[in-house]
Design an enzyme around this catalytic site. Structure first.
Site, short mmCIF file in Angstrom:
data_model
loop_
_atom_site.label_atom_id
_atom_site.label_comp_id
_atom_site.label_asym_id
_atom_site.label_seq_id
_atom_site.Cartn_x
_atom_site.Cartn_y
_atom_site.Cartn_z
N THR A 177 0.87 -1.27 0.15
CA THR A 177 -0.07 -0.01 0.06
C THR A 177 0.95 1.33 -0.09
OG1 THR A 177 -1.27 -1.22 1.56
CG2 THR A 177 -1.88 1.08 1.38
N GLY A 207 -10.24 -3.85 0.52
CA GLY A 207 -9.49 -3.63 1.68
C GLY A 207 -9.81 -2.63 2.53
N GLY A 229 -1.53 -2.71 6.23
CA GLY A 229 -1.57 -3.80 6.58
C GLY A 229 -2.64 -4.69 6.31
N GLY A 231 -5.72 -5.62 5.73
CA GLY A 231 -6.98 -4.76 5.36
C GLY A 231 -8.30 -5.30 6.25
#
Lengths: 310, 310
Positions: A177, A207, A229, A231
Site C-alpha cells: 500500500t 481492503g 496492513g 486490510g
C-alpha cells in the site's frame, strides 16, 4: 521551525535487511525520498495538505516498486483492480474509488470524486466511467505490466491462495500500500492511501485503504492517518477513526493513541501492519507491528527521515 | 423480563401523514411488524443475534415497499446495484457487499462473505461470482421490477439528477435503506443493513450502508448500529463507530451518544437521516433528524412498537 510536515509509507510487512539486496534497498529509499520531497515542495510553495498528499501518493503510484498505480499487483484473472481514498481535515470532505481498473493514478480519481461529485465512494466500472468523464488519465494493460508482479502472480495463479503483496519466501507477508499525511501552512491536515490490493485476489475484494475511517481519515481537530496492513482486520477495527476518537474523546496524545491501536488492539486480533499519523500540532507517528515498514517524514523542524527497518 | 431485544428500520426522510394513503401506511406498518416478528422469533428460539438481524433484513428485502432486495431502486441504466453489510459484536467479524446486481437477499451475501471467506468486503461482479459459488440465491431482472420504482426512475431518467429514494413531490427526500440490530440470549449483539441506493445513481456510487463503521457496526462492549440517511455525510462522519467510541471512550450512555451524533453532529453538516441502536444492556434508541423513519422494536420488557412518524 516551519509549520508544515509530511509523512508517508510504501507498505509494511516482513521486510528485513537479509531479504533486500543493497541495490533494491537503495531503490526503495530513493523512491520514498522522491515522494517525500515532491509532497514537501507542494507544502513549501504554500500548497494545501490535500495537494501535498496527492502529489506524494502520485509519485509512489508512478514507481513500480510500490503496490499502487503502475506497480499494482495482478488479480486472479491477470488484471488490476485498484483502491484509493483521500480526505481533508478542514471540512471532512472525502473521496474514494474501489476495485477500479486502468487508472494511472487512483489517488487522483479519489480526489476528483471528492472535488467534482456529490458522492464519496465509487466502485469498479462506474468509477472508471466517472474517471473518463473527468479527464483522469487512463492507461492500457501494458502500462501496469511489471515483470516482478507478473512473476508473483504466476507463482500462485490457479491456486485459491492470494497474497497480501509479494512473498519472496514462504512465511513472508507484505502489505503493499502507499499513503501520505500532511499539514500545510494553513493548519489543515489531509490523508491519502492507494493500493493494488492482494496478488491473485478474487471476488472484487476490497481492503481498508479506500474505506473512510478504516484505512484513511483526516480531521483538523485531531489527526490525519493512512494505514497499511492486513486490510480485513484494519476494516473491522475502523483503525484510522479509532485513533481520532481516542484523541477527541479520551484526550490521548497522537503517540498514545497510535501505540494503543497498533501495538495493543491490532496485535491482539492478529492485525499486522502499520500507519503514518500526523496531528494538528505537527507531531508525526509512524508505528508498525510488522518487521518493517517503508516510511519517510519531514518534521516541523525540517529534519528528513527515510527508513525501512525497525 | 426477557434478555433479548430487536430494533429495525425501513428508511428515513420526508415521511409525513399527508404523504401516505391510509392503505400504504397500513402496508408499511405491516411490513415492519412482519420483519420484527421474524427476527424476534429467531431470538426467542435461542438463535444468534446474527441470525436474527439477517432474518429481519431478509424479510424487509423481500418486501417491495422497501428499497432493498426486491424493492431496490433502478440505477441510471435501469439495473440494480445493491449494498449490504452485517457485523457481529462477539468477535467483530463482518461481511459487506457493494454494488452487486442480481442477488435476491444481499444481506445473506454479506453474511456468507463474513462466514465463508477470508475477506470483509467484496464489490460488483466479483461479489456476484462469490455469491454464485456459495449458493446465494440469484434472481433475474424481472424479479427486481416493481412498477413504483420503475416510474420513479422514468421521472428522472436521462437527467443528471439522482434521488436518495423516491420523491413523490418536489422537496421531499427519502433515504431508502433497511436495517436491524439485535441482542440474543447469549448477550451477543449484531447489526445488518441493506439498500438499493439512489434512484438513477451512476458511477458505481456506494453509500454508508455497506461500510463497516459508517452505516453498520456491532461490538458487544458497546452497541450495535444500523443507519439510514444521506450516505455521503454518514460516511464522512463514520457515524456508527462514532457512537460506539463515544460510549467506550467518553462513558456516554447509548442515548447520549445517539443524541449527540444524530441531533447535533449530523445536523450541523446537513446529514439528514437516522439509525437504530441497541446496547449490550438491551437499551434501544431509534433517533432520526428527518421528518419520519420507518421503525420498529421489541424491548427487553417484550413490548412491541411500530412507528413511522415522530
Amino acid at each position: 521551525m516551519e509549520k508544515i510536515a509530511i509523512a508517508l509509507h510504501g507498505g509494511a510487512g516482513t521486510i528485513a535487511p537479509h531479504l533486500l539486496t543493497p541495490a533494491l534497498e537503495k531503490a526503495y529509499l530513493a523512491g520514498l525520498e522522491a515522494a517525500l520531497d515532491a509532497g514537501y515542495q507542494v507544502l513549501k510553495q504554500n500548497g494545501s495538505a490535500t495537494e501535498a498528499v496527492a502529489m506524494a501518493v502520485v509519485t509512489l503510484e508512478d514507481n513500480p516498486l510500490f503496490n499502487a498505480g503502475k506497480g499494482a499487483v495482478f488479480n486472479h484473472i491477470g488484471g488490476h483492480e485498484m483502491d484509493a481514498a483521500i480526505m481533508q481535515g478542514i471540512d471532512l470532505k472525502a473521496g474514494a474509488a474501489c476495485g477500479v481498473p486502468s487508472i494511472k493514478n487512483p489517488v487522483l480519481l479519489a480526489k476528483a470524486i471528492m472535488e467534482k461529485s456529490e458522492h464519496v465512494m465509487m466502485a469498479s466500472q462506474g468509477a472508471l466511467e466517472f474517471a473518463k468523464q473527468n479527464g483522469i488519465a487512463i492507461e492500457d494493460d501494458a502500462y501496469f505490466y511489471t515483470e516482478q508482479r507478473y512473476q508473483q502472480w504466476q507463482d500462485i495463479k490457479g491456486s485459491d491462495s492470494f497474497q497480501l503483496d509479494h512473498t519472496e519466501q514462504k512465511g513472508e507477508k507484505k502489505f503493499g500500500t502507499v499513503g501520505a499525511v500532511a499539514l500545510d501552512y494553513h493548519g489543515n491536515l489531509a490523508a491519502a492511501t492507494s493500493t493494488g490490493g492482494m496478488t491473485n485476489k478474487k471476488y472484487g475484494r476490497i481492503g481498508d485503504s479506500p474505506v473512510i475511517g478504516a484505512g484513511t481519515y483526516a480531521n483538523n481537530a485531531t489527526c490525519a492517518i493512512s494505514c497499511t496492513g492486513h486490510g480485513e482486520l484494519f476494516l473491522r477495527s475502523v483503525v484510522a477513526y479509532d485513533i481520532s476518537c481516542l484523541m477527541a474523546y479520551k484526550n490521548m496524545t497522537l503517540k498514545a493513541a497510535c501505540d494503543l491501536v497498533v501495538y495493543d488492539k491490532l496485535v491482539k486480533i492478529g492485525g499486522e501492519g502499520g500507519l503514518v499519523a500526523l496531528d494538528h500540532l505537527g507531531n508525526i507517528e509512524m508505528p508498525f507491528n510488522s518487521e518493517g515498514m517503508y516510511r519517510a517524514k519531514i518534521s516541523l523542524d525540517g529534519v528528513k527521515e527515510v527508513k525501512i527497518y525497525k
